[in-house]
Scaffold this active site. Structure first.
Site, short mmCIF file in Angstrom:
data_model
loop_
_atom_site.label_atom_id
_atom_site.label_comp_id
_atom_site.label_asym_id
_atom_site.label_seq_id
_atom_site.Cartn_x
_atom_site.Cartn_y
_atom_site.Cartn_z
N CYS A 82 0.87 -1.17 0.00
CA CYS A 82 0.00 0.00 0.00
C CYS A 82 0.91 1.22 0.00
O CYS A 82 1.59 1.49 0.99
CB CYS A 82 -0.92 0.03 1.22
SG CYS A 82 -1.87 1.56 1.28
N CYS A 132 -0.85 4.45 2.58
CA CYS A 132 -0.94 4.51 4.05
C CYS A 132 -0.68 3.16 4.71
O CYS A 132 -1.01 2.99 5.88
CB CYS A 132 -2.31 5.02 4.46
SG CYS A 132 -3.65 3.91 3.96
N SER A 133 -0.17 2.22 4.01
CA SER A 133 0.11 0.87 4.50
C SER A 133 -1.16 0.10 4.87
O SER A 133 -1.22 -0.59 5.88
CB SER A 133 1.11 0.88 5.66
OG SER A 133 0.56 1.46 6.82
N CYS A 134 -2.20 0.20 4.02
CA CYS A 134 -3.41 -0.61 4.21
C CYS A 134 -3.00 -2.08 4.32
O CYS A 134 -2.11 -2.53 3.61
CB CYS A 134 -4.35 -0.46 3.01
SG CYS A 134 -5.12 1.15 2.89
#
Length: 102
Positions: free
Chosen positions: A35, A38-40
């Site tokens: 991601c 946002c680092s989903c």
């Protein structure tokens, strides 16, 4: 999504509809999920995300130099893997990789 529900896995995002996509590794194709925004991370499926996955450096490098990043984690792709696809996960679309059979 239907397969996940059938297995009792809740892949839904409470804030928006979420699509779960499964991509398959093959002898000539390897997939990497990241991601970039946002680092989903599908925490309901995989538990808490590792610290490195949330780092901006990892997220940027995974897109720019995916083979090098994979090698640093011990995944050395053989020469016959001619394609490496990087999939950008979002809150609306989560990915999982179906590994190649040994």
């Amino acid at each position: 999504d239907a397969a996940a529900r059938e297995l009792g896995i809740d892949a839904a995002n409470p804030n928006a509809p979420t699509v779960l996509v499964v991509v398959e590794n093959t002898p000539v194709l390897h997939n990497l999920i990241v991601c970039t925004l946002c680092s989903c991370y599908p925490a309901k499926l995989l538990g808490l995300s590792p610290e490195w996955y949330r780092s901006r450096q990892y997220r940027c490098r995974a897109v720019r130099e995916p083979r090098r990043v994979l090698a640093e984690f011990g995944t050395l792709l053989p020469p016959e893997v001619s394609e490496l696809r990087v999939h950008d996960s979002t809150a609306d679309c989560r990915y999982m990789v179906l590994p190649e059979r040994p």
